[in-house]
Every structure is written in structure tokens, then in C-alpha cells.
Design a protein around this motif. Sequence first.
Motif, PDB file in Angstrom:
ATOM      1  N   VAL C   9       0.837  -1.194   0.000  1.00 52.05           N
ATOM      2  CA  VAL C   9       0.000   0.000   0.000  1.00 52.05           C
ATOM      3  C   VAL C   9       0.881   1.257   0.000  1.00 52.05           C
ATOM      4  O   VAL C   9       0.525   2.286  -0.566  1.00 52.05           O
ATOM      5  N   ASP C  11       3.590   1.639  -1.689  1.00 57.47           N
ATOM      6  CA  ASP C  11       3.960   1.903  -3.082  1.00 57.47           C
ATOM      7  C   ASP C  11       2.825   2.622  -3.811  1.00 57.47           C
ATOM      8  O   ASP C  11       3.047   3.579  -4.553  1.00 57.47           O
ATOM      9  N   HIS C  13       0.578   4.403  -2.439  1.00 55.67           N
ATOM     10  CA  HIS C  13       0.492   5.747  -1.872  1.00 55.67           C
ATOM     11  C   HIS C  13       1.525   6.669  -2.518  1.00 55.67           C
ATOM     12  O   HIS C  13       1.242   7.811  -2.849  1.00 55.67           O
ATOM     13  N   GLU C  14       2.721   6.142  -2.731  1.00 57.80           N
ATOM     14  CA  GLU C  14       3.766   6.980  -3.345  1.00 57.80           C
ATOM     15  C   GLU C  14       3.371   7.368  -4.773  1.00 57.80           C
ATOM     16  O   GLU C  14       3.528   8.517  -5.184  1.00 57.80           O
ATOM     17  N   GLU C  17       0.663   9.983  -4.528  1.00 61.68           N
ATOM     18  CA  GLU C  17       1.234  11.272  -4.108  1.00 61.68           C
ATOM     19  C   GLU C  17       1.916  11.980  -5.263  1.00 61.68           C
ATOM     20  O   GLU C  17       1.843  13.200  -5.400  1.00 61.68           O
ATOM     21  N   GLN C  18       2.604  11.209  -6.095  1.00 63.75           N
ATOM     22  CA  GLN C  18       3.310  11.814  -7.219  1.00 63.75           C
ATOM     23  C   GLN C  18       2.328  12.369  -8.243  1.00 63.75           C
ATOM     24  O   GLN C  18       2.558  13.426  -8.823  1.00 63.75           O
ATOM     25  N   ASN C 105       2.196   3.261 -13.787  1.00 64.15           N
ATOM     26  CA  ASN C 105       3.217   3.237 -12.732  1.00 64.15           C
ATOM     27  C   ASN C 105       3.159   1.946 -11.922  1.00 64.15           C
ATOM     28  O   ASN C 105       4.181   1.455 -11.459  1.00 64.15           O
ATOM     29  N   SER C 108       4.987  -0.615 -13.870  1.00 63.61           N
ATOM     30  CA  SER C 108       6.450  -0.513 -13.846  1.00 63.61           C
ATOM     31  C   SER C 108       7.043  -1.214 -12.630  1.00 63.61           C
ATOM     32  O   SER C 108       8.231  -1.468 -12.578  1.00 63.61           O
ATOM     33  N   MET C 109       6.206  -1.521 -11.641  1.00 62.20           N
ATOM     34  CA  MET C 109       6.719  -2.221 -10.459  1.00 62.20           C
ATOM     35  C   MET C 109       6.456  -3.719 -10.524  1.00 62.20           C
ATOM     36  O   MET C 109       6.844  -4.456  -9.622  1.00 62.20           O
TER      37      MET C 109
END
Lengths: 281, 131, 162
Positions: C9, C11, C13-14, C17-18, C105, C108-109
Motif C-alpha cells: 500500500v 507503493d 500511496h507513493e 502522491e506523485q 506506474n 512498472s513495479m
Amino acid sequence: MTLSQQDFSFVAGLVRREASIVLAPGKEYLVEARLIPVARQVGAASVTEFLANIQRRPDPTHQRMIVDALTTNETSWFRDREPFTALTEQLLPELIGARATSRKLRFWSAACSSGQEPYSLAITLQQALPAGWNYEIVGSDISTEMIKRAEAGEFSQVEINRGLPAAQLVHYFERAGAHWRIAPSLRRNVSFTRLNLTAPLPPMPPFDVVFLRNVLIYFDVDTKRTVLRNIGRMLRPDGWLFLGAAETTIGIDDNYERVVAGRTSAYRLKSAVPAGTARKG
Amino acid sequence: MSHVQAILIDDSRAMRLILRRIVGQIGFDAVEAEDGQAAIDLLNSMEKPPELALIDWNMPNMNGLEFVTAVRKEPKYREMTLVMVTTESEQSQIVRALAAGAHEYVIKPFTAGAMIEKLALLGLVPQGASS
Amino acid sequence: MSDVAALRVEDLHEIVEQVWSSYLDPDGIEPLLPIFSEEDVAALKTDMHASVSITGTWHGHVVVACNEPAAKNCSAAFLAMEADEVGEEDMMDVLGELANIVGGNVKSMLPPGCFVSLPTVVTGEAPHYPSAEPVCQLAGLWKEDPFVITMWQSSGAAGEAA
């Protein structure tokens, strides 16, 4: 349920002390948003409860978590560009001539924040130095938090977007989950240390180039003079100092002279002889 | 008709609008296309190609990578600077885009400041025009 | 990279945020305030759902859900217009792009070799994925309206060949 003024001031004070970052009033929501996950992680019912606990009983671990959560970085890669261009086009060829015997250069990125500047210097040197040369870069900062982050060498997507050419991104970084990590071949040439520039500096071997950008603007004249004198002692006689575009040694420390380098200026000690004719330093 | 300096290629109108605002900050007028094929048609109808193309990757009909590959084959577009603007952020994808002929790569999400810094890197920002 | 089941979670959230700091809250004044209490999350009402599907070495969906006021505010911020000028088509486009960026995004992970579909936006009932289950979720309030971002994984599909 916005943060109380007291809680906000507490957090702002902590972040200013630990990371030299100013949280202006109006950022209450931001502080709250960043601290909600931290509060949850430490088992507090709310941000208010978390901050009440920590103000009653200071806890270094929790304080570090607060600073960490609030100090996202705005620094660009190759910030301001011109100093890096001047290095590559003008100063490095001179230094390479002057250090033909030792084949080694030492750089210092003073007040390196989360590491974009020392790693940008590493990329610059990696590309500019002839085969068989070595370089060392020291990054220093007053904030333990920033040093920790710079040492990790991991940058978020947003940080990576700031001024880093794509060709260098794929060459010098590798993907690490949501982040990008600096390649080991660069990382091993860069070391980090916590340092207060206004206090007497620990003994270090001298440097060929020092980047001290956008630091002096935060100090009064006396402190500026102290910092410039401290740095001067660390600089080789034919070494170079780069300041921020709005900063100068003029009128503060007469031991330096300003030299036009490309589209910017660099400073060197007045007793200096041109690098090309320098005696072994 | 005055010269247009940028072409914005993205299937999202919102994203084209954001890009339009940003290139406007450096004084560029822009035309828009919603996929690679539409962009090629539009370019063919223009007297002088724009200096800059901002290109999404995932689009219907013709994707951004195919567009870059096609444009790189045409000598008349040699002077055009190609920038991928996409959520594709695997290292291998960036390498592919650069190999196909893209000059730069901006990963979404990006701030206006970050985009202008990239354009400055490419020499497209006149002195004093950046924020 | 052995555990490909889902993102954490943090990740998600990041990523969120971005996105917020890039487009919706560039001054860092009104970020998404995350909600972690399951009860509070369950009480959030959303009726606009933008999604992308991910296929390849991992199979699933990323859904960005919100309500109409949230979609209006979001579109207004993206399109630099007033919330009351925002039309249906604007909201569809903006939410679609939001799902595209978050989904891209997320991709990408994941292990290499995944593809993200073009976005789909529906209003009313939440999309139902019979053979998938939610594996990671971030919910929050933005300007007091809900946003819920959920990552669904298709059952038995992790590591399955494309």
C-alpha cells in the motif's frame, strides 16, 4: 480535522532543525497527509495522538520518521547546468593536464542534500575522465536524514524526472521497485559524511573542486566568512570553488578571485597559479 | 498562418491540454493529434514541421514508438526533436524509445517544472523563458 | 522480485502522491488524505470508475474510483477550468488519464513483460471482476470527496505466460 497550530509548529521546528527545510504555514494539510501513514505505522489512532505522544515523550526513531516523511526533495540533476558545462569544457581539461601524474581528482559536494549533486558530478567525471583515471567525491550535509538518503542512492520517479537526461538515466541507474538506484560503478566513488560547515572541519585530504551552491545565502556575513575560510583550507592551491548563481566571495573573503568559466563563474585562491603550470600540488 | 513550434500527440485531451500550457510557457504554439497516425497526417499537411513533438506511448491506431520509428525514416523531419511522454517507465522501454530515435523521455506523472527542465536540456528554452 | 502478488500500500500511496503533486496539488496544499480504517473505507460511496487492465506476466486491473464532485474537482485541476464548467466528457477523459498514469506506474513495479490497456471509464455500479480479487487498496479524501485506488489480481494468474 486539521492539525493544531501547536502541532504544526512542532513539526515545522523539527524539520527545520533536522533537515534545514522550511515548512511554510499553509502546509498543514500536507503535514497531515504525510503523517497519517506514519501514525498508523507506529500504532497511534491519529496524527494528533501521535504528535501528542512524541511531544510528551521525545522518541528519536519517531522524530526521524517525521523528518523522513516531510523532506521530499526538489533538487534537480545537473542543477543550473552551467557549472557542469564549465567543468566539462574548461576546468576538467586543465585539471587533467595538471594531475597527469596522480591521475586522480577529488571533489566535494558541500551541502549535498539527498545526493543529486554529488551523483551528477560522478556522471560528469565518469564521462569526462580518460581511461585509467580515478575520482573521489565526498558529499556532506548537516542533516543525518539527508546523508542517509543520499547514501541509499535511490530516487523516486518524480526526482528522476528533474533534469536527468534519459540516456544517462538508462546508463547510470537501475530500477529498484518504485525507485531508481544509482549504478554501483558510480556509487563506489562517492562517500557521504555529516558535516557542519560553520564548525571547524575534520581533517580531510584536499580537494580539486568544491561545489558549495546555494548555501551561503542562508548565512550572515560573519558565518559566510567562516565557511569560506574553512573551505579555502580544504582547497588545493590550483583548485576551484563553485558557488550558487546568486552568491559570491567578493566583499566577504579577499583570498578568492573570481574567474569567468564558460557562462558562469568559478573561484580560486588568489595565490593560485593556472592549473596547467601548477607545481605538483 | 503563423509557424507552429510543437505537436502534442496523446489520446487524452486532458494531457494534451497540460502539455499545451507547458509549451506555452516557453512561447511555443502547438497543434494536437490523438494518435500516431493522426499526427503523421497532420505533419504531412504542414508547410514546415514543428521543432518539437511530445509523444505518448500507448495510443490506439499507431502508438508512440511506431510514430517515432516512422518519423525517423523521413529526412524532412530530421530537425524535429522527439520527446516521449509516457507512463512506460521500464528501463528496457526507455532504451527502445531512444534506440528508435527519441531524443528525450519524460515519465508521467511529471511536473511543469520537470518538463521545462527537459526542454531546456534539449536547447528549446529561450534564455529567461523558464519559470 | 520473488513476491509478485501485489504492490504494498506504501507503493500505491507513493504513486498517488506523485500524481497529486504533479497535477492535482502542485503547491502541496491539498493532498489526498489517506484513510486506513476499514470501516471508514467501506463507508465511502463512489460511482465513477476508471480502469486499465494489465496483461502479460501478471494479470489484473487497476481501478480509480471516485464520486462526481471529486471527478469535477479533478477535471477542473487538470484542465485549468472551473469545476462548474466541467462536462461529462471532460470527466471521462481526465479519469481515464488518471487510471492510465496510476496503472502505468503500477505496471512498472511488476515483473517485466506486462502491458497496460487503454483506459475504460464507467459510471454507476463498480466494475465487477468475477475471477479477480482486490490485493492492494489505497483510499482517501481529497477536498472531502472520496478516491479509492484498487489493484485487482486475476486468480491463479501470477506468473502465467502471456
